[in-house]
Design an enzyme around this catalytic site. Sequence first.
Site, mmCIF file in Angstrom:
data_model
loop_
_atom_site.group_PDB
_atom_site.id
_atom_site.type_symbol
_atom_site.label_atom_id
_atom_site.label_comp_id
_atom_site.label_asym_id
_atom_site.label_seq_id
_atom_site.Cartn_x
_atom_site.Cartn_y
_atom_site.Cartn_z
ATOM 1 N N HIS B 233 47.887 28.448 11.079
ATOM 2 C CA HIS B 233 47.203 28.802 12.318
ATOM 3 C C HIS B 233 46.049 29.771 12.092
ATOM 4 O O HIS B 233 44.928 29.473 12.484
ATOM 5 C CB HIS B 233 48.115 29.291 13.444
ATOM 6 N N TYR B 237 41.090 30.713 12.542
ATOM 7 C CA TYR B 237 40.200 31.846 12.799
ATOM 8 C C TYR B 237 39.336 32.163 11.591
ATOM 9 O O TYR B 237 38.272 32.765 11.734
ATOM 10 C CB TYR B 237 41.003 33.068 13.278
ATOM 11 N N HIS B 384 41.968 17.450 20.159
ATOM 12 C CA HIS B 384 41.816 18.909 20.250
ATOM 13 C C HIS B 384 41.060 19.464 19.047
ATOM 14 O O HIS B 384 40.086 20.197 19.195
ATOM 15 C CB HIS B 384 43.193 19.561 20.371
ATOM 16 N N PHE B 385 41.475 19.092 17.831
ATOM 17 C CA PHE B 385 40.817 19.772 16.710
ATOM 18 C C PHE B 385 39.481 19.155 16.341
ATOM 19 O O PHE B 385 38.711 19.780 15.620
ATOM 20 C CB PHE B 385 41.754 20.014 15.518
ATOM 21 N N HIS B 386 39.179 17.960 16.830
ATOM 22 C CA HIS B 386 37.791 17.519 16.617
ATOM 23 C C HIS B 386 36.830 18.264 17.544
ATOM 24 O O HIS B 386 35.663 18.429 17.219
ATOM 25 C CB HIS B 386 37.654 16.006 16.774
ATOM 26 N N ARG B 447 49.422 10.200 15.955
ATOM 27 C CA ARG B 447 48.358 10.457 14.991
ATOM 28 C C ARG B 447 48.852 10.065 13.603
ATOM 29 O O ARG B 447 50.006 9.715 13.431
ATOM 30 C CB ARG B 447 47.970 11.932 15.018
ATOM 31 N N ARG B 448 47.995 10.162 12.605
ATOM 32 C CA ARG B 448 48.350 9.919 11.204
ATOM 33 C C ARG B 448 49.065 8.591 11.050
ATOM 34 O O ARG B 448 50.053 8.487 10.323
ATOM 35 C CB ARG B 448 49.278 11.012 10.687
HETATM 36 C C1 HEM Z 1 32.189 10.984 11.504
HETATM 37 C C2 HEM Z 1 32.861 11.879 12.152
HETATM 38 C C3 HEM Z 1 34.364 11.834 12.315
HETATM 39 C C4 HEM Z 1 35.136 10.797 12.744
HETATM 40 C C5 HEM Z 1 34.685 9.433 13.214
HETATM 41 C C6 HEM Z 1 36.504 11.232 12.671
HETATM 42 C C7 HEM Z 1 37.600 10.476 13.039
HETATM 43 C C8 HEM Z 1 38.912 10.837 12.866
HETATM 44 C C9 HEM Z 1 40.055 10.090 13.309
HETATM 45 C C10 HEM Z 1 40.009 8.776 14.079
HETATM 46 C C11 HEM Z 1 41.172 10.769 12.929
HETATM 47 C C12 HEM Z 1 42.619 10.382 13.214
HETATM 48 C C13 HEM Z 1 43.274 9.713 12.079
HETATM 49 C C14 HEM Z 1 44.764 9.647 12.263
HETATM 50 O O1 HEM Z 1 45.393 10.571 12.789
HETATM 51 O O2 HEM Z 1 45.352 8.624 11.863
HETATM 52 C C15 HEM Z 1 40.741 11.944 12.229
HETATM 53 C C16 HEM Z 1 41.582 12.889 11.680
HETATM 54 C C17 HEM Z 1 41.162 14.124 11.251
HETATM 55 N N1 HEM Z 1 39.861 14.607 11.256
HETATM 56 FE FE1 HEM Z 1 38.204 13.564 11.704
HETATM 57 N N2 HEM Z 1 36.534 12.511 12.214
HETATM 58 C C18 HEM Z 1 35.249 12.923 11.996
HETATM 59 C C19 HEM Z 1 34.831 14.169 11.573
HETATM 60 C C20 HEM Z 1 35.677 15.227 11.320
HETATM 61 C C21 HEM Z 1 35.262 16.575 11.055
HETATM 62 C C22 HEM Z 1 33.826 17.049 11.007
HETATM 63 C C23 HEM Z 1 36.394 17.294 10.830
HETATM 64 C C24 HEM Z 1 36.588 18.754 10.514
HETATM 65 C C25 HEM Z 1 35.726 19.580 10.111
HETATM 66 C C26 HEM Z 1 37.509 16.397 10.932
HETATM 67 C C27 HEM Z 1 38.818 16.758 10.720
HETATM 68 C C28 HEM Z 1 39.883 15.905 10.815
HETATM 69 C C29 HEM Z 1 41.242 16.270 10.488
HETATM 70 C C30 HEM Z 1 41.724 17.625 9.970
HETATM 71 C C31 HEM Z 1 42.043 15.155 10.745
HETATM 72 C C32 HEM Z 1 43.563 15.059 10.605
HETATM 73 C C33 HEM Z 1 43.959 14.588 9.268
HETATM 74 C C34 HEM Z 1 45.464 14.479 9.177
HETATM 75 O O3 HEM Z 1 46.118 14.226 10.195
HETATM 76 O O4 HEM Z 1 45.969 14.673 8.065
HETATM 77 N N3 HEM Z 1 37.044 15.151 11.243
HETATM 78 N N4 HEM Z 1 39.354 11.969 12.211
HETATM 79 CU CU LIG Z 2 47.837 26.857 15.554
#
Ligand code: HEM
Ligand SMILES: [Cu+2]
Lengths: 156, 556
Positions: B233, B237, B384-386, B447-448
């Site tokens: 968490h 920050y 939320h985190f996006h 998710r995931r």
């Molecule tokens: C081109 C831009 C982006 C697209 C289209 C995108 C799309 C996605 C999608 C669809 C997921 C869900 C996948 C799943 O849960 O099965 C995901 C997960 C995630 N994204 Fe992105 N994302 C983008 C950029 C970013 C950026 C800039 C960050 C952070 C700085 C980010 C951080 C994450 C994280 C931490 C996860 C979770 C990974 C996990 O569950 O292990 N994403 N993204």
């Molecule tokens: Cu947290």
Amino acid sequence: MDIDRLERFWIMISIAVLAALMLAIVYSVRGFGVEVPTDVGQVDPRTARETEPFNQPGVRQVGPGHYEVVMLAEAWRFEPSEVRVPAGSTVTFRLTSLDVIHGFRIPNTNVNLMVQPGQVVEATHRFNEPGTYHLFCHEYCGAGHHIMDGMLIVER
Amino acid sequence: MTRANAAGSLSPDIPYVPAGSRRIILAYLTLAMVALALGGLVGPFQALNSIGVNLYDYLPVTSYYHGLTLHGVLLVLVWTTFFIAGFLSLVTIHGFQRPLSSRGLERLAFWSMTLGLLVAAVPILLNRATVLFTAYPPLRAHPAFYIGLALVVIGTWLLSANVFLTYRDWRRENPGKRTPLIAFGAMVTLAMWDLASLGIAVEFVALLIPWSLGLVEGTNVLLARSLFWFTGHPIVYFWLLPTYLSWYFMMPKQVGGKLFSESLARLAFLLFIPMSLPVGFHHQYTDPGVPTSWKLVHAFFTFVVFFPSALTMFTVLASLETGGRARGGKGAVGWFFRLPWKDPSVTAQLLAMILFALGGISGLINASYNLNLSVHNTLWVVGHFHLTVGTAVTLSFMGITYWLIPYLTGRALYSPGMARLQAWLWFIGMALMGRGQHWLGILDAPRRTMLSDAPYYAAEWLTPSYLVAAGGIVLTVSGFLYLLNMALTAWASRVPAQVEVPMAEPLQDEAAMPVALDRLRPWVVGSAILTAAAWVPMLWYMTVAHPWTIRGFTMW
Ligand code: HEM
Ligand SMILES: [Cu+2]
Ligand SMILES: [Cu+2]
């Protein structure tokens, strides 16, 4: 330290809103009985199959209108993968994992659990209406994670 | 200031920053952008997968989850951390108006982080660490994965040691002076992070590294997971405070305004040190083995940590307002439109703030204890985190590089127009994708999960998934324009840059500011005590009462 009048006001509002939300949570726990899982004990995954209650996965009635569902999670299935309970019953789910961390999610209910090796996890839910729930694992557990599912059938 | 030399190449002459530091800062930022490029590339594949379009045959990864590990690790761990290391180095040097105290430490920090990144990258790329960025045991990655990430963390400690040494030297020569605001922001960020990162350090060094090396047969799953969230968490920050640093202490200058209240700004920063730590169990509401009483305590502190963010909202908006009004803006909202929207750095960060407000609200819902049952591990959380790390932080960092890269290279931003377009596209893309993901989460979509192949895919998930796919494509275009603009600036820009490090001045000279707002030690000590109270009893209980016998698995 002087604080601007408006800012003081804003500080007060923020604190009030956060406190109100906190109270709402406490109320929903006490008043509606919506509670998150707690610590209900540990079990060794290597011997879980021989340990009560996981030596007998399945459904059993534990009281009038009250059922207990004991399930094992392992890559990439639940055992049993299909469960039937009568409508109107209260069901306690009790799970553990034999390998990695899995999830246990029954959509449209409050049943949302992390199923971990070494830990027993429990949730209780009342099923009023007959219907079918396509439940699934919602924690990444390897290559076949997305095919890990099961059926809960609430019978008339 | 910049001079063009005879060959026509531009060599910047930036105050206080030695050439070696400048190279290291640029190297941090370059590595961050490479991570953004590679991690971002996987994004659209994930987004399209949710509407059942499986394009993974065209991506050189072994599986959806191999790609997701790359996406998570590269974006949320590498892009953020490397950007922050470069940015805070510059901020410290510029704030104290002197080089970092130790050249040796500066290099050591950089090489520790970079070597760590390379060591971890090998098993990740080879599909030997497909454990996602959370690396929950008993999924067991190749040891190099944990060792590499541990080296990255150690590198951040070396960097912060250097920053604190620089402060010590500055303080010796400036007794009684108030710490310059931007340097203060850097120090608070790093002090918070040093405390926070202890969790993951213990998890990796004491548990996962020996276990993955086969030195011990079993591990303690819930203890490892809790140590992960001890850091997991507050790490948000670690990303947000550099963002706030820019919003509070730089943007007012960029919009022609002043910092509204110096003391409340400092207070908000300092409050994050104690408040970001006793909250990690809010990621484990649905976990077994943790009594509800402890979950409720952490839920309570989670609401407390919203408070400094609420303060931030007021102070930042009020500071921007001073700028908008100075530029002739009138009325309750008119000033907002008068802000210098032509400046891409400002545009990007203003748009980032707007989506952050929405992300903050969905965060309140995640935090709400039993309400979390309806969203935990659904795509709601991903939405939320996006909005938060994926936009508030990422789009702000992009906005910062729109002045920072010209500043460091001496070359003007290649295309401000393209940069503005990029910011708007990111905003639109994230708004679409975020909307879709929050909606999917409410409909229980996990998710995931490789949804294209999930047998329980519900018909009602399709419509919001189209929003995700559309947003994903817009975002990809935006990300491409960003990297293109950065590359063109570095290699093709022939115009000398006219930029300075923006440093905001307070609206009033607050002579009566309490000294506690310019001290770190009491806050750190207090935080350590509070953190110990909120964590040690449960961690100790897990250590002695929970099984240490859980074997590792390679399930991919
Ligand atoms: C081109 C831009 C982006 C697209 C289209 C995108 C799309 C996605 C999608 C669809 C997921 C869900 C996948 C799943 O849960 O099965 C995901 C997960 C995630 N994204 Fe992105 N994302 C983008 C950029 C970013 C950026 C800039 C960050 C952070 C700085 C980010 C951080 C994450 C994280 C931490 C996860 C979770 C990974 C996990 O569950 O292990 N994403 N993204
Ligand atoms: Cu947290
Ligand atoms: Cu799974």
